[in-house]
Write an enzyme that holds these catalytic residues in place. Structure first.
Site, PDB file in Angstrom:
ATOM      1  N   LYS A   1      32.620  47.510  35.663  1.00 20.07           N
ATOM      2  CA  LYS A   1      31.785  47.280  36.851  1.00 20.07           C
ATOM      3  C   LYS A   1      32.611  47.406  38.129  1.00 20.07           C
ATOM      4  O   LYS A   1      32.214  48.099  39.068  1.00 20.07           O
ATOM      5  CB  LYS A   1      31.140  45.890  36.757  1.00 20.07           C
ATOM      6  CG  LYS A   1      30.199  45.568  37.894  1.00 20.07           C
ATOM      7  CD  LYS A   1      29.163  44.564  37.473  1.00 20.07           C
ATOM      8  CE  LYS A   1      29.588  43.126  37.671  1.00 20.07           C
ATOM      9  NZ  LYS A   1      29.613  42.709  39.073  1.00 20.07           N
TER      10      LYS A   1
ATOM     11  N   ARG B   1      33.795  50.747  42.940  1.00 23.10           N
ATOM     12  CA  ARG B   1      34.765  51.387  43.835  1.00 23.10           C
ATOM     13  C   ARG B   1      34.579  52.893  43.847  1.00 23.10           C
ATOM     14  O   ARG B   1      34.635  53.528  44.912  1.00 23.10           O
ATOM     15  CB  ARG B   1      36.187  50.981  43.426  1.00 23.10           C
ATOM     16  CG  ARG B   1      36.496  49.530  43.816  1.00 23.10           C
ATOM     17  CD  ARG B   1      37.626  48.957  43.002  1.00 23.10           C
ATOM     18  NE  ARG B   1      38.043  47.632  43.443  1.00 23.10           N
ATOM     19  CZ  ARG B   1      37.379  46.491  43.191  1.00 23.10           C
ATOM     20  NH1 ARG B   1      36.233  46.508  42.542  1.00 23.10           N
ATOM     21  NH2 ARG B   1      37.854  45.321  43.614  1.00 23.10           N
TER      22      ARG B   1
ATOM     23  N   ARG C   1      25.639  33.319  49.090  1.00 24.87           N
ATOM     24  CA  ARG C   1      27.067  33.414  48.763  1.00 24.87           C
ATOM     25  C   ARG C   1      27.932  33.593  50.014  1.00 24.87           C
ATOM     26  O   ARG C   1      27.525  34.249  50.975  1.00 24.87           O
ATOM     27  CB  ARG C   1      27.290  34.557  47.759  1.00 24.87           C
ATOM     28  CG  ARG C   1      26.618  34.237  46.437  1.00 24.87           C
ATOM     29  CD  ARG C   1      26.879  35.278  45.401  1.00 24.87           C
ATOM     30  NE  ARG C   1      28.292  35.373  45.046  1.00 24.87           N
ATOM     31  CZ  ARG C   1      28.778  36.324  44.262  1.00 24.87           C
ATOM     32  NH1 ARG C   1      27.976  37.257  43.768  1.00 24.87           N
ATOM     33  NH2 ARG C   1      30.059  36.359  43.972  1.00 24.87           N
TER      34      ARG C   1
ATOM     35  N   SER D   1      41.077  36.862  46.109  1.00 27.65           N
ATOM     36  CA  SER D   1      39.824  37.588  45.929  1.00 27.65           C
ATOM     37  C   SER D   1      40.057  39.084  46.061  1.00 27.65           C
ATOM     38  O   SER D   1      40.477  39.568  47.114  1.00 27.65           O
ATOM     39  CB  SER D   1      38.790  37.131  46.964  1.00 27.65           C
ATOM     40  OG  SER D   1      37.765  38.104  47.067  1.00 27.65           O
TER      41      SER D   1
ATOM     42  N   GLN E   1      37.746  41.238  46.079  1.00 25.29           N
ATOM     43  CA  GLN E   1      36.722  41.790  46.971  1.00 25.29           C
ATOM     44  C   GLN E   1      37.176  41.718  48.424  1.00 25.29           C
ATOM     45  O   GLN E   1      37.041  42.685  49.184  1.00 25.29           O
ATOM     46  CB  GLN E   1      35.401  41.035  46.797  1.00 25.29           C
ATOM     47  CG  GLN E   1      34.785  41.243  45.423  1.00 25.29           C
ATOM     48  CD  GLN E   1      33.569  40.380  45.171  1.00 25.29           C
ATOM     49  OE1 GLN E   1      33.266  39.467  45.948  1.00 25.29           O
ATOM     50  NE2 GLN E   1      32.878  40.645  44.078  1.00 25.29           N
TER      51      GLN E   1
ATOM     52  N   ASP F   1      36.058  36.082  35.577  1.00 24.04           N
ATOM     53  CA  ASP F   1      34.713  36.427  35.099  1.00 24.04           C
ATOM     54  C   ASP F   1      34.512  36.081  33.618  1.00 24.04           C
ATOM     55  O   ASP F   1      33.408  36.213  33.097  1.00 24.04           O
ATOM     56  CB  ASP F   1      34.439  37.921  35.329  1.00 24.04           C
ATOM     57  CG  ASP F   1      34.334  38.245  36.817  1.00 24.04           C
ATOM     58  OD1 ASP F   1      34.030  37.324  37.612  1.00 24.04           O
ATOM     59  OD2 ASP F   1      34.562  39.407  37.188  1.00 24.04           O
TER      60      ASP F   1
ATOM     61  N   LYS G   1      30.041  32.074  42.483  1.00 22.66           N
ATOM     62  CA  LYS G   1      29.695  33.343  41.843  1.00 22.66           C
ATOM     63  C   LYS G   1      28.167  33.524  41.858  1.00 22.66           C
ATOM     64  O   LYS G   1      27.475  32.878  42.619  1.00 22.66           O
ATOM     65  CB  LYS G   1      30.267  33.386  40.424  1.00 22.66           C
ATOM     66  CG  LYS G   1      31.799  33.361  40.395  1.00 22.66           C
ATOM     67  CD  LYS G   1      32.371  34.633  40.995  1.00 22.66           C
ATOM     68  CE  LYS G   1      33.876  34.581  41.077  1.00 22.66           C
ATOM     69  NZ  LYS G   1      34.439  35.688  41.832  1.00 22.66           N
TER      70      LYS G   1
HETATM   71  C1  S3P Z   1      35.486  41.601  41.719  1.00 20.46           C
HETATM   72  C2  S3P Z   1      36.308  40.558  42.042  1.00 20.46           C
HETATM   73  C3  S3P Z   1      36.068  39.173  41.603  1.00 20.46           C
HETATM   74  C4  S3P Z   1      35.125  39.122  40.422  1.00 20.46           C
HETATM   75  C5  S3P Z   1      33.906  39.977  40.649  1.00 20.46           C
HETATM   76  C6  S3P Z   1      34.308  41.428  40.859  1.00 20.46           C
HETATM   77  C7  S3P Z   1      35.811  42.943  42.231  1.00 20.46           C
HETATM   78  O1  S3P Z   1      35.494  38.435  42.666  1.00 20.46           O
HETATM   79  O2  S3P Z   1      34.731  37.785  40.161  1.00 20.46           O
HETATM   80  O3  S3P Z   1      33.043  39.912  39.531  1.00 20.46           O
HETATM   81  O4  S3P Z   1      35.222  43.931  41.741  1.00 20.46           O
HETATM   82  O5  S3P Z   1      36.642  43.049  43.124  1.00 20.46           O
HETATM   83  P1  S3P Z   1      36.377  37.831  43.878  1.00 20.46           P
HETATM   84  O6  S3P Z   1      36.856  38.950  44.705  1.00 20.46           O
HETATM   85  O7  S3P Z   1      35.418  36.968  44.633  1.00 20.46           O
HETATM   86  O8  S3P Z   1      37.478  37.059  43.266  1.00 20.46           O
END
Ligand code: S3P
Length: 425
Positions: A17, A22, A118, A163, A165, A311, A338
């Site tokens: 995923k 990306r 969120r 994080s 993200q 996760d 989450k």
């Molecule tokens: C993800 C980063 C994680 C993960 C999410 C996917 C990503 O979150 O829990 O399912 O694809 O960069 P965080 O960036 O909030 O840690």
């Protein structure tokens, strides 16, 4: 409490995923045509493709799992005609904000009921520091986000939470900034963005917990195959690991070292998980995983381990319910933010099933093994990973568990239920 369930065979799981998100977001920024095979065709990743289409990207589905993406170039996106809907996807809105913050136009991004609860301050604050103008509800902390992008300046940003993200959002914005962007992580998070941007020709450098991206004029297109998602594989690893007599092979699973914490914890609990055929595909480590069922013992998960298994905690809770002793997971307060509050959701579901467990502010404990109460209705709280964990728990215990709101599984793993049923028949 193990029932008589035994799983045997060989499966593959859908594409990763994180990497699919990306690819869908970065390839449209390239100069030239990208090919992405093994793309996860699920609600979440389609939200990322939808966002980029709204910005003028040409994303064609050669098949549900193969995309042909005509790059618009870093500066070729156009102002969206309408509000962008990120659905349930935190990755779309957070990483996407880094792209939108650099565009010379106005974008508004929203999402479903869950996503609108969120926290977004974690990207709004540093992107604003770089020069973007971003507004949101609750003092710019909640979606919808209204982003007026523009010229950005480089920044050195110490992230308060680990994080991927947030890191990715800032690195993307950094491609457009007047000077380099450095992100300092409190603990290393998954590095798919760094790998993919480097493969596209961006200058990404790392020193310890710091990663720096240089401003960039042009990105090369991608030609890649997305590996299977270890976070999806985790449900089947747990199912086979807790059912003695089982033997299951998972083909072509991504084993990025910042994602394998859950496998390490399962091994520590006594799970027999071997990796074979290790290789690199699309710049990411990939392997076949072979898992054999065994009697498990409880484990303690430390705060330092959490980013590498964030996760996988719901699936690990299922393993813990079968393991002898008290499993503890601490330093995992991020789970409360989450798709649901995963600490509260798992403790509520496991308690109603008769499994002894409890919450900490930053984690939980589960004591096993215990007989699972049959016929209980459990609430997934609309969270795909909670729903899949409960289905695996029911399958492993050989006990019917009704899961409320299980349609959310399509967020990340369409086909999960038929794969599960095919194995336990
Ligand atoms: C993800 C980063 C994680 C993960 C999410 C996917 C990503 O979150 O829990 O399912 O694809 O960069 P965080 O960036 O909030 O840690």
């Amino acid at each position: 409490m193990s029932g008589k369930t035994v799983v045997r065979g060989e499966i593959s799981v859908p594409g990763d995923k994180s990497i699919s998100h990306r690819a869908a977001m970065f390839a449209p920024l390239a100069t030239g045509v990208s090919r992405v095979r093994g793309f996860l065709h699920a609600e979440d990743t389609l939200s990322s493709a939808g966002m980029m289409r709204a910005l003028g990207a040409r994303i064609e589905e050669v098949s549900p799992t193969e995309l042909r993406i005509g790059g618009a170039g870093l500066r070729g996106l156009v102002e969206p005609a309408d509000v962008i809907d990120a659905g349930n996807s935190g990755t779309t809105i957070r990483i996407g904000s880094g792209i939108l913050a650099a565009q010379p136009f106005l974008s508004v991004v929203t999402g479903d009921r869950t996503l609108r609860r969120r926290p977004m301050g974690r990207v709004v604050e540093p992107l604003t520091r770089m020069g973007a103008s971003i507004w949101g509800r609750d003092g710019n902390r909640l979606p919808p986000l209204c982003i007026r992008g523009g010229p950005l300046r480089g920044v050195r940003y110490e992230m308060p939470v680990a994080s991927a993200q947030v890191k990715s959002s800032l690195l993307l914005a950094g491609l457009y900034a007047g000077s380099p962007v450095t992100v300092v992580e409190p603990a290393r998070s998954r590095d798919h963005t760094e790998r993919m941007l480097a493969a596209m020709g961006a200058k990404v450098s790392r020193s310890g917990n710091e990663v720096t991206v240089d401003p960039c004029e042009r990105l090369d297109p991608l030609d890649m195959t997305v590996p299977g998602d270890l976070s999806s594989a985790a449900f089947f690893l747990v199912l086979a690991a807790v059912t003695p007599g089982s033997s299951l092979t998972l083909r072509g699973v991504g084993v990025n070292p910042f994602r394998t914490g859950g496998v390490e914890v399962l091994r520590r609990m006594g799970a027999d998980i071997r990796s074979t055929g290790n290789r690199i595909e699309g710049g990411e480590p990939v392997a076949d995983l072979v898992v054999r069922g065994a009697a498990l013992a409880a484990a303690t998960v430390t705060p330092e381990e959490v980013p590498g298994l964030i996760d996988e905690v719901p699936a690990l809770c299922v393993a813990a319910a079968f393991a002898v002793g008290r499993t503890e997971i601490r330093g995992a307060e991020e789970l409360r933010f989450k798709e649901s509050d995963r600490i509260a959701a798992m403790v509520a579901a496991l308690s109603s099933l008769g499994v002894s467990c409890g919450e900490y502010a930053d984690g939980l404990w589960v004591e096993g093994p215990a007989p699972v109460r049959p016929g209980v209705l459990c609430d997934s709280r609309g969270d795909h990973r909670i729903a899949m964990s409960l289905r695996v728990l029911g399958a492993a215990a050989g006990v019917p568990i009704e899961v409320k709101d299980a349609a959310c599984i399509d967020t990340s793993f369409p086909g999960f239920q038929s794969l599960l049923e095919g194995l336990i028949r």
